[in-house]
Design a protein around this motif. Structure first.
Motif, mmCIF file in Angstrom:
data_model
loop_
_atom_site.group_PDB
_atom_site.id
_atom_site.type_symbol
_atom_site.label_atom_id
_atom_site.label_comp_id
_atom_site.label_asym_id
_atom_site.label_seq_id
_atom_site.Cartn_x
_atom_site.Cartn_y
_atom_site.Cartn_z
ATOM 1 N N GLN A 1 3.022 0.401 -9.632
ATOM 2 C CA GLN A 1 2.498 1.549 -10.358
ATOM 3 C C GLN A 1 3.322 2.750 -9.913
ATOM 4 O OE1 GLN A 1 -1.777 1.963 -9.783
ATOM 5 N NE2 GLN A 1 -2.155 0.674 -11.563
ATOM 6 N N GLU A 2 4.398 2.984 -10.629
ATOM 7 C CA GLU A 2 5.320 4.063 -10.250
ATOM 8 C C GLU A 2 4.561 5.380 -10.117
ATOM 9 O OE1 GLU A 2 8.725 3.714 -9.813
ATOM 10 O OE2 GLU A 2 8.723 1.569 -10.339
ATOM 11 N N GLY A 3 4.821 6.087 -9.051
ATOM 12 C CA GLY A 3 4.228 7.420 -8.895
ATOM 13 C C GLY A 3 2.837 7.412 -8.287
ATOM 14 N N SER A 4 2.174 6.278 -8.266
ATOM 15 C CA SER A 4 0.808 6.246 -7.724
ATOM 16 C C SER A 4 0.828 6.356 -6.209
ATOM 17 C CB SER A 4 0.122 4.942 -8.114
ATOM 18 O OG SER A 4 -1.073 4.797 -7.367
ATOM 19 N N LYS A 5 -0.143 7.089 -5.675
ATOM 20 C CA LYS A 5 -0.242 7.198 -4.214
ATOM 21 C C LYS A 5 -1.558 6.568 -3.737
ATOM 22 C CE LYS A 5 3.394 9.838 -2.910
ATOM 23 N NZ LYS A 5 4.461 8.920 -3.363
ATOM 24 N N ASN A 6 -2.103 5.697 -4.590
ATOM 25 C CA ASN A 6 -3.416 5.145 -4.282
ATOM 26 C C ASN A 6 -3.365 3.612 -4.155
ATOM 27 O OD1 ASN A 6 -6.034 4.280 -4.236
ATOM 28 N ND2 ASN A 6 -6.743 5.717 -5.817
ATOM 29 N N LYS B 23 7.116 -24.829 -3.181
ATOM 30 C CA LYS B 23 6.624 -25.986 -2.412
ATOM 31 C C LYS B 23 5.159 -26.312 -2.644
ATOM 32 C CE LYS B 23 10.164 -26.068 1.020
ATOM 33 N NZ LYS B 23 10.599 -25.151 2.072
ATOM 34 N N ARG B 24 4.397 -25.339 -3.162
ATOM 35 C CA ARG B 24 2.961 -25.594 -3.298
ATOM 36 C C ARG B 24 2.504 -25.519 -4.751
ATOM 37 N NH1 ARG B 24 0.650 -24.540 2.133
ATOM 38 N NH2 ARG B 24 -1.332 -25.098 1.200
ATOM 39 N N GLY B 25 3.443 -25.373 -5.656
ATOM 40 C CA GLY B 25 3.106 -25.361 -7.076
ATOM 41 C C GLY B 25 2.225 -24.209 -7.519
ATOM 42 N N LYS B 26 2.315 -23.088 -6.828
ATOM 43 C CA LYS B 26 1.467 -21.933 -7.159
ATOM 44 C C LYS B 26 2.194 -20.974 -8.089
ATOM 45 C CE LYS B 26 -2.182 -22.829 -4.685
ATOM 46 N NZ LYS B 26 -3.521 -22.887 -5.282
ATOM 47 N N LYS B 27 1.379 -20.067 -8.669
ATOM 48 C CA LYS B 27 1.943 -19.019 -9.530
ATOM 49 C C LYS B 27 1.632 -17.671 -8.893
ATOM 50 C CE LYS B 27 2.157 -18.121 -14.058
ATOM 51 N NZ LYS B 27 1.568 -17.851 -15.372
ATOM 52 N N PRO B 28 2.435 -17.263 -7.928
ATOM 53 C CA PRO B 28 2.106 -16.030 -7.210
ATOM 54 C C PRO B 28 2.517 -14.750 -7.944
ATOM 55 C CG PRO B 28 3.998 -17.111 -6.204
ATOM 56 C CD PRO B 28 3.624 -17.933 -7.400
ATOM 57 N N MET B 29 1.878 -13.654 -7.552
ATOM 58 C CA MET B 29 2.281 -12.324 -8.009
ATOM 59 C C MET B 29 2.449 -11.462 -6.763
ATOM 60 S SD MET B 29 0.146 -9.493 -10.190
ATOM 61 C CE MET B 29 0.752 -9.842 -11.827
ATOM 62 N N LEU B 30 3.502 -10.662 -6.749
ATOM 63 C CA LEU B 30 3.722 -9.735 -5.631
ATOM 64 C C LEU B 30 3.242 -8.353 -6.038
ATOM 65 C CD1 LEU B 30 7.294 -10.974 -4.672
ATOM 66 C CD2 LEU B 30 5.349 -10.882 -3.077
ATOM 67 N N VAL B 31 2.655 -7.632 -5.095
ATOM 68 C CA VAL B 31 2.130 -6.296 -5.394
ATOM 69 C C VAL B 31 2.769 -5.279 -4.458
ATOM 70 C CG1 VAL B 31 0.060 -4.881 -5.576
ATOM 71 C CG2 VAL B 31 -0.058 -7.344 -6.053
ATOM 72 N N ALA B 32 3.398 -4.260 -5.043
ATOM 73 C CA ALA B 32 4.064 -3.226 -4.248
ATOM 74 C C ALA B 32 3.046 -2.158 -3.844
ATOM 75 C CB ALA B 32 5.202 -2.614 -5.053
ATOM 76 N N GLY B 33 2.507 -2.319 -2.652
ATOM 77 C CA GLY B 33 1.464 -1.396 -2.189
ATOM 78 C C GLY B 33 1.964 -0.374 -1.191
ATOM 79 N N ASP B 34 3.274 -0.364 -0.933
ATOM 80 C CA ASP B 34 3.827 0.638 -0.018
ATOM 81 C C ASP B 34 4.173 1.876 -0.841
ATOM 82 O OD1 ASP B 34 5.173 2.194 1.769
ATOM 83 O OD2 ASP B 34 6.434 0.585 2.566
ATOM 84 N N VAL B 35 3.203 2.791 -0.931
ATOM 85 C CA VAL B 35 3.347 3.922 -1.856
ATOM 86 C C VAL B 35 4.227 5.049 -1.294
ATOM 87 C CG1 VAL B 35 1.171 3.492 -3.036
ATOM 88 C CG2 VAL B 35 1.192 4.934 -1.001
ATOM 89 N N VAL C 133 -2.264 -13.635 -5.172
ATOM 90 C CA VAL C 133 -1.823 -12.238 -5.245
ATOM 91 C C VAL C 133 -1.451 -11.791 -3.831
ATOM 92 C CG1 VAL C 133 -2.469 -9.886 -5.919
ATOM 93 C CG2 VAL C 133 -3.441 -11.850 -7.151
ATOM 94 N N ILE C 134 -0.173 -11.474 -3.650
ATOM 95 C CA ILE C 134 0.312 -11.086 -2.315
ATOM 96 C C ILE C 134 0.530 -9.575 -2.290
ATOM 97 C CG2 ILE C 134 2.169 -11.391 -0.615
ATOM 98 C CD1 ILE C 134 2.698 -14.150 -1.999
ATOM 99 N N ILE C 135 -0.281 -8.895 -1.512
ATOM 100 C CA ILE C 135 -0.220 -7.431 -1.500
ATOM 101 C C ILE C 135 0.553 -6.923 -0.281
ATOM 102 C CG2 ILE C 135 -1.596 -5.298 -1.561
ATOM 103 C CD1 ILE C 135 -3.937 -7.003 -2.660
ATOM 104 N N ASP C 136 1.721 -6.359 -0.545
ATOM 105 C CA ASP C 136 2.545 -5.747 0.517
ATOM 106 C C ASP C 136 2.001 -4.330 0.731
ATOM 107 O OD1 ASP C 136 4.619 -5.256 2.296
ATOM 108 O OD2 ASP C 136 6.074 -4.765 0.731
ATOM 109 N N THR C 137 1.855 -3.938 1.990
ATOM 110 C CA THR C 137 1.277 -2.610 2.249
ATOM 111 C C THR C 137 2.261 -1.726 3.016
ATOM 112 O OG1 THR C 137 0.333 -3.356 4.347
ATOM 113 C CG2 THR C 137 -1.066 -3.558 2.389
ATOM 114 N N ALA C 138 1.905 -0.452 3.108
ATOM 115 C CA ALA C 138 2.771 0.503 3.811
ATOM 116 C C ALA C 138 2.665 0.311 5.311
ATOM 117 C CB ALA C 138 2.364 1.921 3.447
ATOM 118 N N GLY C 139 3.774 0.482 6.000
ATOM 119 C CA GLY C 139 3.737 0.437 7.461
ATOM 120 C C GLY C 139 4.288 1.732 8.014
ATOM 121 N N ARG C 140 4.004 2.002 9.261
ATOM 122 C CA ARG C 140 4.600 3.175 9.932
ATOM 123 C C ARG C 140 5.396 2.659 11.109
ATOM 124 N NH1 ARG C 140 0.817 7.036 7.878
ATOM 125 N NH2 ARG C 140 0.737 6.215 5.784
#
Ligand code: GDP
Length: 295
Positions: free
Chosen positions: A161-166, A126-138, A186-193
């Motif tokens: 980044q497979e295996g990374s805990k950072n 809808k907004r003509g953007k080129k997004p990237m998703l980032v898997a930050g839930d390590v 750049v959309i950064i998904d993070t870990a939740g508890r």
């Protein structure tokens, strides 16, 4: 499941009309109905009380007692006041920078990963953007996989980044990669508890500090009622986020959390999630939410 407030008000006013003149006491009675409806919609007790007091003043100020159709006027006053309290109009996210960095925060299960995918999809289609998703839930390999599946489904690249805990390193590397690939969001998904804990807050604060996001969105499950408000407050105290995403509004919640959260943290609600599918995302409209709360 819920009784319609507008109908309730009509009924109470009709009763009153039969008895002759509508008085200030009658208005107070009606406001009790309003307060009850707000509580039914899971609005925090204190907020419901303050709200009805504000409405009472407005109603008396606008001379609802002598209005030709006092019940309609009351409903309108309540509706307008609810809308105003939730910000009046929709608030956009900040995606002017290239690349714009969006950090997604919230408890596990709130719908962060799903929302990340939905947001990427919306920005792309809808907004003509080129997004990237980032898997930050390590901590949850399943979360990384979940994001990859979503990315594939909507045709958006997913940085992992497979295996990374950072997560700080992942976020920084992802932004570099996004620049190389010409991605502008750049959309950064993070870990939740399952509950707010110090380690999670430290971690997401570190990511915030490292990448200086243009937008931090706090995702919260609208079905969690009063807990949603407490969680929002804790996240806001630590992260000073820019906006709220209310998920699972396709359930049978009335959405009172929207009003409570807005009143407590004073940050705009920007999106609502209405299903598990990638297109089940709406921009938040205060007026529509007021309709929903009133039923
Ligand atoms: P996360 O742990 O915060 O990343 O949460 P997920 O994105 O994995 O979502 C948890 C569950 O809620 C999943 O089963 C999702 O499909 C579901 N979910 C997320 N958003 C919505 C929504 O708006 N409506 C409904 N009905 N389910 C949702």
């Amino acid at each position: 499941m819920f009784e319609n407030l507008s109908e309730k008000l009509e009924r109470s006013f009709k009763l009153l009309k039969g008895q002759g003149k509508i008085t200030e006491i009658n208005v107070a009675e009606t406001l009790k109905e309003v307060r009850r409806a707000l509580l039914d919609a899971d609005v925090n007790f204190k907020i419901a009380k303050t709200f009805t007091e504000a409405v009472k003043e407005k109603a008396l100020g606008q001379d609802v007692l002598t209005a030709v159709k006092p019940q309609q006027m009351m409903v309108k006053i309540v509706h307008d006041e609810l809308t105003d309290l939730m910000g009046g109009v929709s608030t956009d996210i900040n995606i002017k920078a290239n690349p714009s960095i969006i950090l997604i925060a919230g408890l596990q299960g709130s719908g962060k990963t799903t929302f990340s995918g939905k947001l990427a999809n919306l920005l792309k289609t809808k907004r003509g953007k080129k997004p990237m998703l980032v898997a930050g839930d390590v901590y949850r390999p399943a979360a990384i996989n979940q994001l990859q599946v979503l990315g594939e489904q909507i045709g958006v690249p997913v940085f992992t980044q497979e295996g990374s805990k950072n997560p700080v390193q992942i976020a920084k590397d992802a932004i570099r990669d996004a620049k190389q690939k010409g991605c502008d969001v750049v959309i950064i998904d993070t870990a939740g508890r399952l509950a707010v804990d110090e380690e999670m807050m430290n971690e997401i604060s570190a990511v915030k500090k490292a990448v200086d996001p243009h937008e931090i969105l706090f995702v919260v499950d609208s079905m969690t009622g009063q807990d949603a408000v407490n969680t929002a407050k804790e996240f806001n105290d630590r992260l000073d986020f820019d906006g709220v995403v209310l998920t699972k509004l396709d359930g049978d919640t009335r959405g009172g959390a929207a009003l409570s959260i807005r009143s407590v943290v004073n940050k705009p609600i920007k999106f609502v999630g209405t299903g598990e599918k990638m297109d089940a995302l709406d921009v938040f409209h205060p007026s529509r939410m007021a309709d929903r709360i009133l039923g």
